[in-house]
Design an enzyme around this catalytic site. Structure first.
Site, PDB file in Angstrom:
ATOM      1  N   HIS A   1      45.013  34.057  38.366  1.00 36.47           N
ATOM      2  CA  HIS A   1      44.933  35.448  38.837  1.00 36.47           C
ATOM      3  C   HIS A   1      45.057  36.412  37.656  1.00 36.47           C
ATOM      4  CE1 HIS A   1      45.829  39.168  40.920  1.00 36.47           C
ATOM      5  NE2 HIS A   1      45.370  38.595  42.022  1.00 36.47           N
TER       6      HIS A   1
ATOM      7  N   GLU B   1      46.362  39.250  37.291  1.00 32.31           N
ATOM      8  CA  GLU B   1      47.699  39.841  37.076  1.00 32.31           C
ATOM      9  C   GLU B   1      48.591  38.886  36.279  1.00 32.31           C
ATOM     10  OE1 GLU B   1      49.846  41.203  40.651  1.00 32.31           O
ATOM     11  OE2 GLU B   1      51.675  40.586  39.626  1.00 32.31           O
TER      12      GLU B   1
ATOM     13  N   HIS C   1      37.713  44.504  44.976  1.00 29.14           N
ATOM     14  CA  HIS C   1      36.794  43.561  45.622  1.00 29.14           C
ATOM     15  C   HIS C   1      36.232  44.149  46.903  1.00 29.14           C
ATOM     16  CE1 HIS C   1      38.849  40.541  42.971  1.00 29.14           C
ATOM     17  NE2 HIS C   1      37.576  40.476  42.653  1.00 29.14           N
TER      18      HIS C   1
ATOM     19  N   HIS D   1      45.666  45.466  38.242  1.00 28.39           N
ATOM     20  CA  HIS D   1      46.268  44.158  37.904  1.00 28.39           C
ATOM     21  C   HIS D   1      46.880  44.121  36.508  1.00 28.39           C
ATOM     22  CE1 HIS D   1      44.097  42.518  41.202  1.00 28.39           C
ATOM     23  NE2 HIS D   1      42.927  42.521  40.626  1.00 28.39           N
TER      24      HIS D   1
END
Ligand code: F3S
EC number: 1.17.7.4
Length: 277
Positions: free
Chosen positions: A123, A125, A40, A73
């Site tokens: 998320h 992950e 990001h 991730h």
């Protein structure tokens, strides 16, 4: 003027490894897909895109027999299976610490355990880990989520998202221990986030002002800004362009830190400009 960089700043081990793997692959081949943005940080994404990286949202967008990088991730098991079916070359940059969690989830799921993931269900992950136990994990983010937890399974295995807050993790595992039988706990929290926050806190107590480098929308950068602001005047910049150098001249000791998604070259640009003061 004295300048000091926080002892832990910028990319963590897993992100640095993933970025290096992607870059090395782009050097030998002009086109590599990435499932979701590698990182990001706008400037870094642009640099990689210019080199040939193409960010896609689903495998359907990728050509057969092409190359795909899996970011730090990690991804669900089915992404590996589908990529292989499409004849794609997989560059697996899953952080080894995340891989370990996927392996635990998969092993215990196959042994008949109910997997509990402490983390944020949206998320990537956590979505990835859940994909290694047939998307059947119970996901809990906070203590309130335990109110409705199913207690009818014979045995449970608990893992945590790597960036989970340790205090919340301890609170949840304590309660799980009380309400469930036959539970195996794996504290899989990674220390990288904590180390960065502690280093920023310590440094901000020593200096006249702090510069925090990182994306305006990066949540871990915002957390660093918040921590530093508690102790000293703090400037949040994305790149050297945001830095008003004139304002810094009045300080004799400046500390610098950076969010986990801030590349080294952006940090170096800021440091060398401040050094020139
Ligand atoms: Fe890996 Fe820890 Fe970074 S799990 S991606 S080294 S935050």
């Amino acid at each position: 003027m004295k300048i000091k960089i926080a002892s832990y700043a910028g990319f963590c081990f897993g992100v640095e490894r993933a970025m290096d793997m992607a870059w090395n692959k782009l050097e030998e081949n002009s086109k590599v897909y990435s499932l979701g943005p590698l990182i990001h940080n706008r400037q870094a994404v642009k640099k990689y895109e210019d080199k040939g990286l193409k960010v896609i949202e689903s495998l359907e967008e990728a050509n057969d027999n092409s190359k795909i990088i899996i970011r730090s991730h990690g991804v669900p098991l089915k992404v590996y299976e589908e990529s292989k079916e499409k004849g794609m070359e997989i560059i697996d940059a899953t952080c080894p610490f995340v891989k370990k969690i996927q392996d635990i989830a998969n092993k215990y799921y196959n042994k008949g355990y109910k997997i509990i993931i402490i983390g944020d269900s949206s998320h990537p992950e956590v979505i990835g880990i859940n994909g290694w136990c047939n998307n059947e994990a119970i996901i809990v983010k906070n203590i309130e989520d335990l109110d409705n937890i199913h207690r009818n399974y014979k045995k449970y295995c608990v893992v945590a998202q790597t960036t989970m807050n340790l205090k919340v993790y301890e609170e949840i595992t304590k309660k799980l221990n009380e309400i469930l039988d036959n539970v195996e706990f794996y504290n899989t929290i990674c220390s990288a986030t904590r180390e960065r926050q502690k280093a920023a806190r310590d440094l901000s107590k020593e200096v006249d002002a702090m510069i925090v480098i990182g994306g305006k929308h990066s949540s871990n950068t915002q957390k660093l800004v918040q921590i530093c602001s508690e102790n000293t005047i703090t400037y949040h910049v994305e790149t050297i362009d945001d830095l008003e150098l004139d304002k810094l001249k009045k300080y004799s000791f400046i500390g610098i830190t950076a969010g986990a998604s801030t590349p080294k070259w952006i940090i170096e640009e800021v440091v060398s400009s401040v050094e020139k003061l």
